[in-house]
Design a protein around this motif. Structure first.
Motif, mmCIF file in Angstrom:
data_model
loop_
_atom_site.group_PDB
_atom_site.id
_atom_site.type_symbol
_atom_site.label_atom_id
_atom_site.label_comp_id
_atom_site.label_asym_id
_atom_site.label_seq_id
_atom_site.Cartn_x
_atom_site.Cartn_y
_atom_site.Cartn_z
ATOM 1 N N UNK A 1 82.257 19.929 71.595
ATOM 2 C CA UNK A 1 80.875 20.406 71.577
ATOM 3 C C UNK A 1 79.961 19.239 71.931
ATOM 4 N N UNK A 2 78.834 19.538 72.559
ATOM 5 C CA UNK A 2 77.844 18.480 72.758
ATOM 6 C C UNK A 2 77.198 18.167 71.411
ATOM 7 N N UNK A 3 76.838 19.213 70.663
ATOM 8 C CA UNK A 3 76.076 19.049 69.419
ATOM 9 C C UNK A 3 76.833 19.668 68.245
ATOM 10 N N UNK A 4 76.887 18.934 67.152
ATOM 11 C CA UNK A 4 77.387 19.476 65.877
ATOM 12 C C UNK A 4 76.220 19.477 64.889
ATOM 13 N N UNK A 5 76.019 20.625 64.234
ATOM 14 C CA UNK A 5 75.044 20.678 63.131
ATOM 15 C C UNK A 5 75.860 20.643 61.837
ATOM 16 N N UNK A 6 76.183 19.443 61.334
ATOM 17 C CA UNK A 6 77.171 19.326 60.256
ATOM 18 C C UNK A 6 76.768 20.021 58.965
ATOM 19 N N UNK B 1 90.996 24.921 60.272
ATOM 20 C CA UNK B 1 91.851 25.858 61.009
ATOM 21 C C UNK B 1 92.943 25.108 61.797
ATOM 22 N N UNK B 2 92.981 23.771 61.659
ATOM 23 C CA UNK B 2 94.034 22.984 62.315
ATOM 24 C C UNK B 2 93.678 22.512 63.710
ATOM 25 N N UNK B 3 92.378 22.412 63.997
ATOM 26 C CA UNK B 3 91.931 22.051 65.348
ATOM 27 C C UNK B 3 91.245 20.682 65.314
ATOM 28 N N UNK B 4 91.554 19.828 66.291
ATOM 29 C CA UNK B 4 90.877 18.531 66.409
ATOM 30 C C UNK B 4 89.502 18.787 67.021
ATOM 31 N N UNK B 5 88.443 18.461 66.286
ATOM 32 C CA UNK B 5 87.083 18.782 66.715
ATOM 33 C C UNK B 5 86.382 17.517 67.219
ATOM 34 N N UNK B 6 85.785 17.620 68.419
ATOM 35 C CA UNK B 6 85.041 16.505 69.006
ATOM 36 C C UNK B 6 83.588 16.928 69.219
ATOM 37 N N UNK B 7 82.644 16.048 68.909
ATOM 38 C CA UNK B 7 81.234 16.336 69.183
ATOM 39 C C UNK B 7 80.561 15.040 69.612
ATOM 40 N N UNK B 8 79.536 15.167 70.449
ATOM 41 C CA UNK B 8 78.872 13.980 70.989
ATOM 42 C C UNK B 8 77.676 13.553 70.160
ATOM 43 N N UNK B 9 76.958 14.528 69.609
ATOM 44 C CA UNK B 9 75.721 14.252 68.866
ATOM 45 C C UNK B 9 75.725 15.088 67.600
ATOM 46 N N UNK B 10 75.411 14.479 66.470
ATOM 47 C CA UNK B 10 75.296 15.247 65.214
ATOM 48 C C UNK B 10 73.837 15.284 64.812
#
Ligand code: PRP
Ligand code: ADE
Length: 176
Positions: free
Chosen positions: A151-156, A167-176
Protein backbone atom coordinates in the motif's frame (compact mmCIF):
# COMPACT_ATOMS: atom_id res chain seq x y z
CA UNK A 1 13.31 2.86 2.48
CA UNK A 2 14.59 5.96 4.24
CA UNK A 3 12.66 8.44 6.41
CA UNK A 4 13.42 10.95 3.65
CA UNK A 5 11.55 8.81 1.09
CA UNK A 6 8.51 8.54 3.37
CA UNK A 7 8.61 12.29 4.03
CA UNK A 8 8.87 13.12 0.29
CA UNK A 9 5.89 10.88 -0.48
CA UNK A 10 3.85 12.17 2.47
CA UNK A 11 4.41 15.75 1.29
CA UNK A 12 2.81 14.85 -2.07
CA UNK A 13 -0.35 13.35 -0.51
CA UNK A 14 -3.13 15.83 0.16
CA UNK A 15 -5.70 15.58 2.96
CA UNK A 16 -9.28 16.62 2.20
CA UNK A 17 -11.40 17.00 5.35
CA UNK A 18 -14.96 15.65 5.50
CA UNK A 19 -14.85 13.59 2.27
CA UNK A 20 -16.85 11.53 1.41
CA UNK A 21 -18.59 11.96 4.78
CA UNK A 22 -18.24 14.37 7.71
CA UNK A 23 -15.38 13.37 10.00
CA UNK A 24 -13.33 11.47 7.39
CA UNK A 25 -9.86 12.87 6.66
CA UNK A 26 -9.53 11.72 3.05
CA UNK A 27 -5.93 10.95 2.02
CA UNK A 28 -5.81 11.94 -1.64
CA UNK A 29 -3.08 10.39 -3.81
CA UNK A 30 -4.05 12.28 -7.00
CA UNK A 31 -1.48 14.95 -6.10
CA UNK A 32 1.24 12.28 -5.79
CA UNK A 33 0.23 10.82 -9.17
CA UNK A 34 0.57 14.24 -10.85
CA UNK A 35 4.22 14.45 -9.80
CA UNK A 36 6.50 12.39 -12.12
CA UNK A 37 9.30 12.00 -9.57
CA UNK A 38 6.86 11.20 -6.78
CA UNK A 39 5.06 8.59 -8.86
CA UNK A 40 8.34 6.93 -9.82
CA UNK A 41 9.56 7.02 -6.21
CA UNK A 42 6.34 5.41 -4.97
CA UNK A 43 6.38 2.60 -7.54
CA UNK A 44 10.11 1.88 -7.25
CA UNK A 45 10.09 1.95 -3.44
CA UNK A 46 7.09 -0.38 -3.36
CA UNK A 47 8.69 -2.78 -5.86
CA UNK A 48 11.92 -2.87 -3.83
CA UNK A 49 10.02 -4.09 -0.75
CA UNK A 50 8.56 -7.18 -2.44
CA UNK A 51 10.33 -10.42 -1.52
CA UNK A 52 8.60 -12.40 -4.31
CA UNK A 53 8.44 -14.48 -6.40
CA UNK A 54 5.09 -13.14 -7.62
CA UNK A 55 2.94 -14.55 -10.46
CA UNK A 56 0.09 -12.01 -10.32
CA UNK A 57 -0.32 -8.51 -8.91
CA UNK A 58 -3.94 -8.05 -7.80
CA UNK A 59 -5.06 -4.42 -7.99
CA UNK A 60 -8.21 -3.31 -6.15
CA UNK A 61 -10.56 -0.94 -8.03
CA UNK A 62 -10.15 1.93 -8.42
CA UNK A 63 -6.98 3.36 -7.00
CA UNK A 64 -5.19 0.01 -6.77
CA UNK A 65 -5.40 -0.15 -10.58
CA UNK A 66 -2.91 2.72 -10.83
CA UNK A 67 -0.14 0.84 -9.05
CA UNK A 68 -0.77 -2.81 -10.00
CA UNK A 69 0.44 -2.70 -13.64
CA UNK A 70 3.50 -0.61 -12.77
CA UNK A 71 4.51 -3.16 -10.13
CA UNK A 72 3.63 -6.16 -12.30
CA UNK A 73 5.94 -4.92 -15.08
CA UNK A 74 8.80 -4.56 -12.60
CA UNK A 75 8.16 -7.95 -10.95
CA UNK A 76 7.61 -9.93 -14.17
CA UNK A 77 4.03 -10.72 -13.12
CA UNK A 78 0.56 -10.44 -14.66
CA UNK A 79 -2.27 -8.23 -13.40
CA UNK A 80 -5.41 -9.51 -11.69
CA UNK A 81 -8.30 -7.03 -11.52
CA UNK A 82 -10.40 -7.05 -8.34
CA UNK A 83 -13.45 -4.95 -9.29
CA UNK A 84 -16.52 -3.53 -7.64
CA UNK A 85 -19.25 -6.15 -8.13
CA UNK A 86 -21.20 -6.09 -11.41
CA UNK A 87 -18.39 -4.85 -13.68
CA UNK A 88 -16.65 -8.05 -14.81
CA UNK A 89 -18.08 -9.85 -17.86
CA UNK A 90 -17.25 -13.48 -17.02
CA UNK A 91 -18.33 -15.79 -14.19
CA UNK A 92 -17.31 -14.17 -10.90
CA UNK A 93 -16.91 -14.85 -7.22
CA UNK A 94 -17.69 -11.98 -4.82
CA UNK A 95 -17.22 -10.87 -1.22
CA UNK A 96 -18.99 -8.23 0.87
CA UNK A 97 -17.03 -5.95 3.17
CA UNK A 98 -17.25 -2.88 5.40
CA UNK A 99 -14.92 0.11 5.13
CA UNK A 100 -14.28 3.38 6.97
CA UNK A 101 -17.27 5.05 5.30
CA UNK A 102 -19.75 2.36 4.22
CA UNK A 103 -20.11 -1.14 2.81
CA UNK A 104 -19.39 -2.58 -0.63
CA UNK A 105 -18.93 -5.80 -2.61
CA UNK A 106 -15.92 -6.76 -4.73
CA UNK A 107 -15.56 -9.49 -7.31
CA UNK A 108 -13.01 -11.27 -9.48
CA UNK A 109 -13.26 -13.70 -12.36
CA UNK A 110 -13.58 -17.18 -10.88
CA UNK A 111 -10.99 -18.58 -13.32
CA UNK A 112 -8.45 -15.75 -13.02
CA UNK A 113 -5.80 -17.58 -10.98
CA UNK A 114 -4.01 -20.85 -11.59
CA UNK A 115 -4.17 -23.02 -8.43
CA UNK A 116 -1.26 -22.09 -6.18
CA UNK A 117 -0.48 -18.84 -8.06
CA UNK A 118 1.52 -16.45 -5.86
CA UNK A 119 -0.33 -13.14 -5.62
CA UNK A 120 0.76 -9.69 -4.43
CA UNK A 121 -2.23 -7.57 -3.38
CA UNK A 122 -1.93 -3.82 -4.12
CA UNK A 123 -3.98 -0.76 -3.22
CA UNK A 124 -3.35 2.91 -2.55
CA UNK A 125 -4.41 2.77 1.10
CA UNK A 126 -5.30 0.40 3.92
CA UNK A 127 -7.58 1.70 6.67
CA UNK A 128 -9.84 -0.83 8.43
CA UNK A 129 -8.55 -3.54 6.08
CA UNK A 130 -12.11 -4.47 5.13
CA UNK A 131 -11.38 -4.13 1.42
CA UNK A 132 -8.00 -5.85 1.44
CA UNK A 133 -9.19 -8.73 3.63
CA UNK A 134 -12.21 -9.29 1.34
CA UNK A 135 -9.79 -9.39 -1.61
CA UNK A 136 -7.66 -11.95 0.23
CA UNK A 137 -10.72 -14.12 0.90
CA UNK A 138 -11.62 -13.94 -2.79
CA UNK A 139 -8.15 -14.81 -4.05
CA UNK A 140 -7.86 -17.69 -1.58
CA UNK A 141 -11.32 -18.93 -2.64
CA UNK A 142 -9.96 -18.98 -6.21
CA UNK A 143 -7.17 -21.31 -5.05
CA UNK A 144 -4.25 -18.87 -5.14
CA UNK A 145 -1.84 -17.78 -2.39
CA UNK A 146 -1.60 -14.17 -1.17
CA UNK A 147 1.91 -13.90 0.20
CA UNK A 148 2.38 -10.12 0.33
CA UNK A 149 0.35 -6.91 0.22
CA UNK A 150 1.59 -3.40 -0.61
CA UNK A 151 0.00 0.00 0.00
CA UNK A 152 1.15 3.57 -0.47
CA UNK A 153 -0.60 4.65 2.75
CA UNK A 154 -1.35 2.80 5.99
CA UNK A 155 -3.74 4.34 8.52
CA UNK A 156 -2.45 2.29 11.48
CA UNK A 157 -5.02 3.56 13.99
CA UNK A 158 -7.72 1.73 11.99
CA UNK A 159 -5.95 -1.62 12.40
CA UNK A 160 -6.16 -2.99 8.85
CA UNK A 161 -2.46 -3.69 8.34
CA UNK A 162 -2.24 -5.54 11.67
CA UNK A 163 -5.31 -7.62 10.79
CA UNK A 164 -3.87 -8.48 7.39
CA UNK A 165 -0.58 -9.50 9.01
CA UNK A 166 -2.67 -11.71 11.32
CA UNK A 167 -4.05 -13.37 8.17
CA UNK A 168 -0.45 -14.49 7.44
CA UNK A 169 0.43 -11.83 4.87
CA UNK A 170 3.62 -9.72 4.76
CA UNK A 171 2.33 -6.13 4.66
CA UNK A 172 4.33 -3.26 3.13
CA UNK A 173 3.40 0.44 3.27
CA UNK A 174 5.28 3.57 2.25
CA UNK A 175 3.65 6.21 4.46
CA UNK A 176 1.84 5.85 7.79
C1 PRP B 1 -10.55 3.12 -0.57
C2 PRP B 1 -9.10 2.71 -0.78
C3 PRP B 1 -9.12 1.26 -0.37
C4 PRP B 1 -10.14 1.23 0.75
C5 PRP B 1 -9.45 1.17 2.09
O1 PRP B 1 -11.29 2.72 -1.66
O2 PRP B 1 -8.67 2.91 -2.12
O3 PRP B 1 -9.53 0.41 -1.44
O4 PRP B 1 -10.91 2.43 0.63
O5 PRP B 1 -10.35 1.15 3.15
P1 PRP B 1 -10.50 -0.08 4.16
O6 PRP B 1 -9.10 -0.55 4.52
O7 PRP B 1 -11.23 0.48 5.33
O8 PRP B 1 -11.27 -1.15 3.47
P2 PRP B 1 -12.82 3.11 -1.90
O9 PRP B 1 -13.70 2.03 -1.38
O10 PRP B 1 -13.05 4.50 -1.39
O11 PRP B 1 -12.95 3.04 -3.48
P3 PRP B 1 -12.26 3.78 -4.72
O12 PRP B 1 -10.82 3.32 -4.79
O13 PRP B 1 -13.06 3.25 -5.86
O14 PRP B 1 -12.37 5.26 -4.52
N1 ADE C 1 -10.26 4.68 2.26
C1 ADE C 1 -10.68 4.42 3.51
N2 ADE C 1 -10.38 5.45 4.33
C2 ADE C 1 -9.76 6.39 3.56
C3 ADE C 1 -9.22 7.66 3.82
N3 ADE C 1 -9.23 8.18 5.06
N4 ADE C 1 -8.66 8.35 2.80
C4 ADE C 1 -8.65 7.82 1.55
N5 ADE C 1 -9.15 6.61 1.24
C5 ADE C 1 -9.70 5.90 2.25
Amino acid sequence: MTDDTAARLAALIRTIPDFPKPGIQFRDITTLLLDPDGLRLAVETMAAKIAGPIDLVAGIEARGFVFAPALALRLGAGVLLIRKDGKLPGATIAEDYALEYGTDRIAMHADACAPGARVLLVDDLIATGGTARAAVRLIRKAGAVVSEAAFVIDLPDLGGAAALAGDGIAVHALVA
